[in-house]
Motif scaffolding. Structure first.
Motif, PDB file in Angstrom:
ATOM      1  N   SER A  68       0.823  -1.203   0.000  1.00 21.43           N
ATOM      2  CA  SER A  68       0.000   0.000   0.000  1.00 21.43           C
ATOM      3  C   SER A  68       0.857   1.253   0.000  1.00 21.43           C
ATOM      4  N   ARG A  69       0.215   2.384  -0.278  1.00 20.43           N
ATOM      5  CA  ARG A  69       0.921   3.663  -0.254  1.00 20.43           C
ATOM      6  C   ARG A  69       1.357   4.014   1.170  1.00 20.43           C
ATOM      7  N   LEU A  70       0.476   3.814   2.139  1.00 26.68           N
ATOM      8  CA  LEU A  70       0.794   4.231   3.499  1.00 26.68           C
ATOM      9  C   LEU A  70       2.026   3.521   4.041  1.00 26.68           C
ATOM     10  N   ALA A  71       2.232   2.264   3.634  1.00 28.00           N
ATOM     11  CA  ALA A  71       3.384   1.511   4.126  1.00 28.00           C
ATOM     12  C   ALA A  71       4.702   2.152   3.736  1.00 28.00           C
ATOM     13  N   ALA A  72       4.698   3.001   2.704  1.00 27.60           N
ATOM     14  CA  ALA A  72       5.928   3.662   2.244  1.00 27.60           C
ATOM     15  C   ALA A  72       6.193   4.981   2.961  1.00 27.60           C
ATOM     16  N   PHE A  94       1.660  12.158   2.814  1.00 24.58           N
ATOM     17  CA  PHE A  94       0.997  11.013   2.186  1.00 24.58           C
ATOM     18  C   PHE A  94       0.592  11.341   0.750  1.00 24.58           C
ATOM     19  N   ASP A  95       0.068  12.546   0.546  1.00 28.94           N
ATOM     20  CA  ASP A  95      -0.374  12.951  -0.794  1.00 28.94           C
ATOM     21  C   ASP A  95       0.783  13.042  -1.789  1.00 28.94           C
ATOM     22  N   GLN A  96       1.998  13.168  -1.299  1.00 28.96           N
ATOM     23  CA  GLN A  96       3.159  13.240  -2.174  1.00 28.96           C
ATOM     24  C   GLN A  96       3.682  11.876  -2.606  1.00 28.96           C
ATOM     25  N   LEU A  97       3.181  10.808  -1.972  1.00 28.34           N
ATOM     26  CA  LEU A  97       3.651   9.461  -2.305  1.00 28.34           C
ATOM     27  C   LEU A  97       3.148   9.039  -3.676  1.00 28.34           C
ATOM     28  N   PRO A  98       3.916   8.224  -4.398  1.00 30.85           N
ATOM     29  CA  PRO A  98       3.462   7.738  -5.710  1.00 30.85           C
ATOM     30  C   PRO A  98       2.143   6.985  -5.573  1.00 30.85           C
ATOM     31  N   ARG A  99       1.295   7.165  -6.574  1.00 37.92           N
ATOM     32  CA  ARG A  99      -0.005   6.475  -6.547  1.00 37.92           C
ATOM     33  C   ARG A  99       0.068   5.161  -7.311  1.00 37.92           C
TER      34      ARG A  99
END
Length: 324
Positions: free
Chosen positions: A192-196, A319-324
């Motif tokens: 998931s994204r959050l894990a990063a 979080f919003d800056q993480l790759p989707r």
């Protein structure tokens, strides 16, 4: 777990260090050699999948699993079974941020039993009836911990689970230095994204004009710090959770939004707190990640809800800056 008091925070990986930050924020922090080693360990662990440590053959020796999934955290994975016999394990957990042998010896009252597996010493101990823990050392900062549990309602049956825990630990030993990655996992819903997200990155912004003290440990999905070094009430804990965390008991609950994300605020005034201080918990729900099919959660605990909300706003921005 490990949410409110600093002692619990420090106990996460068996050891932690406290470091001062400059008023310019975390980017100018001077870390000790021990802290640098822990921070480097965190970065190697962030993309890892704890479920990747399970050996399929060892699992099949126990039985056909009903499910293999992350616990509510990103560093632990559960395997559940329907036991064929009352004494068989019903649940197995692997935790890739387990404590070291030295910490275990200091904290446990139960004796540790050594088992030589090649050139590695695996330790087992029984904390409670129907459960056994095995620890596979990785380095002098963490271990891989395996916990085996019997099913509920079997108090009258033989329940020594150490054979199962040791069997799984023995299978892990040759792979203990490997890094199973979520991106390569057949269970792709865990990537998931959050894990990063690095929760401590929030200090780069919220730490400005303050003198933070960060508690450094090897859990990359957790961050604990005092926003002001000489103010114990400024302690904050940030945890990234795969499933919804438990809310603060007996608190006043308010539904809010944090930078457009749904959130829930739990407030417990000093008069009602067993810690005799104001307590606040902010739980932020991320948008549903299509790879996992449900939201994940950012959990912040602090003594001031306004400060907790400000921390939440920075974490949502990151979080919003993480790759989707």
């Amino acid at each position: 777990m490990r949410k409110i008091v600093a002692a619990i925070v420090i106990g996460l990986s068996g050891a932690a260090a406290v470091s001062s930050c400059s008023s310019a924020g975390r980017s100018e922090q001077v870390f000790s050699d021990e802290e640098k080693a822990m921070l480097a360990e965190r970065e190697t662990m962030r993309p890892m999948d704890p479920c990747g440590y399970f050996d399929d053959a060892a699992i099949q020796r126990i039985g056909t699993p009903d499910d293999i999934k992350l616990n509510n955290t990103f560093y632990a994975c559960w395997v559940t079974f329907t036991p064929a016999h009352p004494a068989d394990p019903a649940r197995i957990m692997v935790d890739m941020d387990g404590p070291t042998e030295a910490y275990r010896r200091q904290s446990e009252t139960q004796p540790l039993t050594p088992h030589q597996v090649g050139d590695t010493t695996v330790w087992t101990f029984t904390r409670q009836e129907g459960a056994c823990t095995a620890n596979v050392p990785v380095n002098d900062r963490r271990s891989i911990e395996i916990d085996a549990f019997a099913g509920a309602g079997r108090a009258d049956q033989p329940q020594d689970q150490c054979a199962a825990a040791l069997d799984l630990a023995t299978a892990i030993v040759p792979h203990r230095l490997e890094r199973p990655l979520r991106a390569n996992s057949p269970r792709t819903q865990r990537n998931s994204r959050l894990a990063a997200l690095d929760p401590c990155k929030a200090l780069d912004t919220i730490g400005k004009r303050h003198d933070p003290h960060q508690y450094v440990n090897t859990n990359p999905w957790h961050c604990a710090f005092r926003l002001d070094s000489d103010d114990e009430s400024s302690l904050q804990n940030i945890s990234l959770e795969f499933t919804v965390p438990l809310g603060m008991w007996n608190a006043t609950v308010t539904d809010i939004t944090i930078s457009g994300f749904r959130a829930r605020q739990y407030y417990l005034p000093k008069a009602a707190s067993i810690l005799k201080r104001d307590d606040c918990q902010i739980v932020i729900e991320t948008p549903v990640d299509g790879r996992i099919g449900h939201p994940e959660f950012i959990d912040i605990t602090t003594g001031d809800c306004a400060i907790g909300r400000a921390t939440g706003e920075e974490l949502v921005r990151l979080f919003d800056q993480l790759p989707r």
